[in-house]
Design an enzyme around this catalytic site. Structure first.
Site, PDB file in Angstrom:
ATOM      1  N   GLU A  82       0.822  -1.202   0.000  1.00  0.00           N
ATOM      2  CA  GLU A  82       0.000   0.000   0.000  1.00  0.00           C
ATOM      3  C   GLU A  82       0.860   1.258   0.000  1.00  0.00           C
ATOM      4  O   GLU A  82       0.600   2.208  -0.755  1.00  0.00           O
ATOM      5  CB  GLU A  82      -0.914  -0.013   1.238  1.00  0.00           C
ATOM      6  N   HIS A  85       2.735   1.839  -3.306  1.00  0.00           N
ATOM      7  CA  HIS A  85       1.779   2.394  -4.269  1.00  0.00           C
ATOM      8  C   HIS A  85       1.596   3.895  -4.043  1.00  0.00           C
ATOM      9  O   HIS A  85       1.573   4.691  -5.000  1.00  0.00           O
ATOM     10  CB  HIS A  85       0.445   1.655  -4.123  1.00  0.00           C
ATOM     11  N   HIS A 146     -11.654   5.108  -8.686  1.00  0.00           N
ATOM     12  CA  HIS A 146     -10.223   5.358  -8.500  1.00  0.00           C
ATOM     13  C   HIS A 146      -9.407   4.651  -9.583  1.00  0.00           C
ATOM     14  O   HIS A 146      -8.457   5.222 -10.137  1.00  0.00           O
ATOM     15  CB  HIS A 146      -9.807   4.870  -7.116  1.00  0.00           C
ATOM     16  N   HIS A 263     -18.145  -9.262 -18.074  1.00  0.00           N
ATOM     17  CA  HIS A 263     -16.785  -8.866 -18.454  1.00  0.00           C
ATOM     18  C   HIS A 263     -16.254  -9.768 -19.575  1.00  0.00           C
ATOM     19  O   HIS A 263     -15.594  -9.298 -20.499  1.00  0.00           O
ATOM     20  CB  HIS A 263     -15.867  -8.940 -17.235  1.00  0.00           C
ATOM     21  N   HIS A 324      -2.203  -8.327 -16.937  1.00  0.00           N
ATOM     22  CA  HIS A 324      -3.502  -8.092 -17.566  1.00  0.00           C
ATOM     23  C   HIS A 324      -3.936  -6.644 -17.365  1.00  0.00           C
ATOM     24  O   HIS A 324      -4.477  -6.005 -18.288  1.00  0.00           O
ATOM     25  CB  HIS A 324      -4.533  -9.056 -16.964  1.00  0.00           C
TER      26      HIS A 324
END
Length: 365
Positions: A82, A85, A146, A263, A324
């Site tokens: 976290e 990031h 986000h 999806h 991906h």
């Protein structure tokens, strides 16, 4: 400032904008990594971590952190993804603000101004969504927005890079004769971009609701072509209440299956639409110079679809899942670049007129 100095400045800013694009891709990949290792709440506060600038370590600091947040004991292994990031996102923000400041300082040189200022403002909004992602405990609506904000930031930075490169006189392609049928394809390119954006939004919703593992077989889902009991109303409920801890998701299995299947269908539609469109572009390209841009979109599209299949077959391995996400960004960027290059082509009427004039001169001579 003379033209040479202005071109040099534009090239310099284009280099910084390119760096910002690279950083944005890194931030997107780190965000995917953070979600996949379930570290989205590795730090329960923002922008620090348990009130520290870094992940608390050592018995004393961990004891202080646990006292501050007794409901979420320190987990160093989840805190670091976290914070890494956040550090990367902060670095990106500094580069973007630097570009905005430089654009303001040199606004008389006719360099892009409104776009870098808009990106800087959008980065502030994106930071707010990053905060809400934590404070609202991974509320799916905020998490999805986000994620989409990250892709939007990346797209805007690419557009800024292309504009700066054009201002610096960096040649993209040298178009020869362009057919009218090639120029008429542009609206279909915008349609392809919208489909890609919609598919990315579906991917963001899939990730936010932990629906990627809802189906573990291919081409069927849970052994059925159209699984029974899929709950689309629950799966796409954008009014989920604020409050619960959404780490791991709160949706029922039927809701997650509905998201996953949607999806998948979106991926097939994007593949077929872009595949057909790229074939038409290739046939009509002539000497337009679009070969490379078309080839990049085709390559990224094939790789992205393959990674999606591998995700299901191999049950979401970390490396492939992060790749991906990265290729989703790559497909978006390659489509924007293709549309940009296509927009730089001379208008068919201009080309025809120029060609006719040349023939007339040759006949008169």
């Amino acid at each position: 400032m003379n033209q040479t100095s202005t071109d040099a400045l534009a090239r310099k800013l284009a280099a910084w904008s390119t760096l910002a694009c690279v950083l944005a891709v890194v931030v997107i990949m780190l965000g995917a990594w953070t979600r996949l290792v379930h570290a989205g709440l590795g730090c329960p506060d923002w922008p620090g971590c348990y009130g520290f600038l870094t992940v608390p370590q050592g018995e004393t600091n961990i004891a202080i952190a646990n006292t501050r947040f007794p409901e979420t004991p320190v987990d160093v292994a989840k805190g670091w993804p976290e914070m890494i990031h956040r550090y990367a996102a902060g670095t990106l923000g500094l580069v973007v603000f630097g570009l905005a400041i430089a654009s303001c300082r040199h606004r008389r040189e006719q360099l892009p101004l409104r776009l870098p200022l808009f990106i800087a403002g959008f980065i502030v909004l994106q930071g707010a969504f990053g905060m809400w992602t934590v404070t609202l405990k991974l509320w799916p609506q905020v998490v999805a927005l986000h994620l989409l904000g990250g892709f939007t930031t990346l797209s805007l930075l690419l557009l800024l890079t292309l504009r700066l490169r054009k201002r610096a006189g960096v040649q993209g392609l040298s178009a020869g004769r362009v057919s009218s049928s090639l120029t008429k394809i542009r609206p279909w390119l915008y349609g392809g971009l919208l489909l890609v954006a919609f598919q990315i939004a579906l991917g963001a919703w899939t990730a936010a609701n932990y629906a990627a593992v809802a189906c573990t077989d291919l081409p069927t889902c849970q052994g059925q072509w159209w699984p029974e009991g899929m709950d689309f109303q629950h799966g796409f409920d954008i009014a989920q209440q604020v409050g619960p801890n959404y780490l791991g998701g709160q949706l029922t299995a039927d809701g997650r299956v509905a998201i996953h299947v949607t999806h998948r269908l979106g991926a097939v539609i994007v593949l077929l639409y872009l595949g057909f469109l790229l074939v038409q572009l290739w046939r009509q390209r002539g000497s337009s110079g679009l070969d490379g841009s078309i080839g990049v979109v085709a390559g990224v599209l094939a790789l992205q679809f393959s990674l999606g299949l591998a995700n299901v077959w191999l049950h979401i391995p970390l490396g492939i899942a992060v790749a991906h996400n990265a290729m989703g960004a790559g497909l978006l960027l390659s489509m924007i670049n293709l549309i940009w290059q296509h927009a730089q082509l001379p208008h068919s009427k201009t080309v025809t007129a120029s060609h006719t004039t040349t023939i007339t001169r040759e006949i008169r001579a």
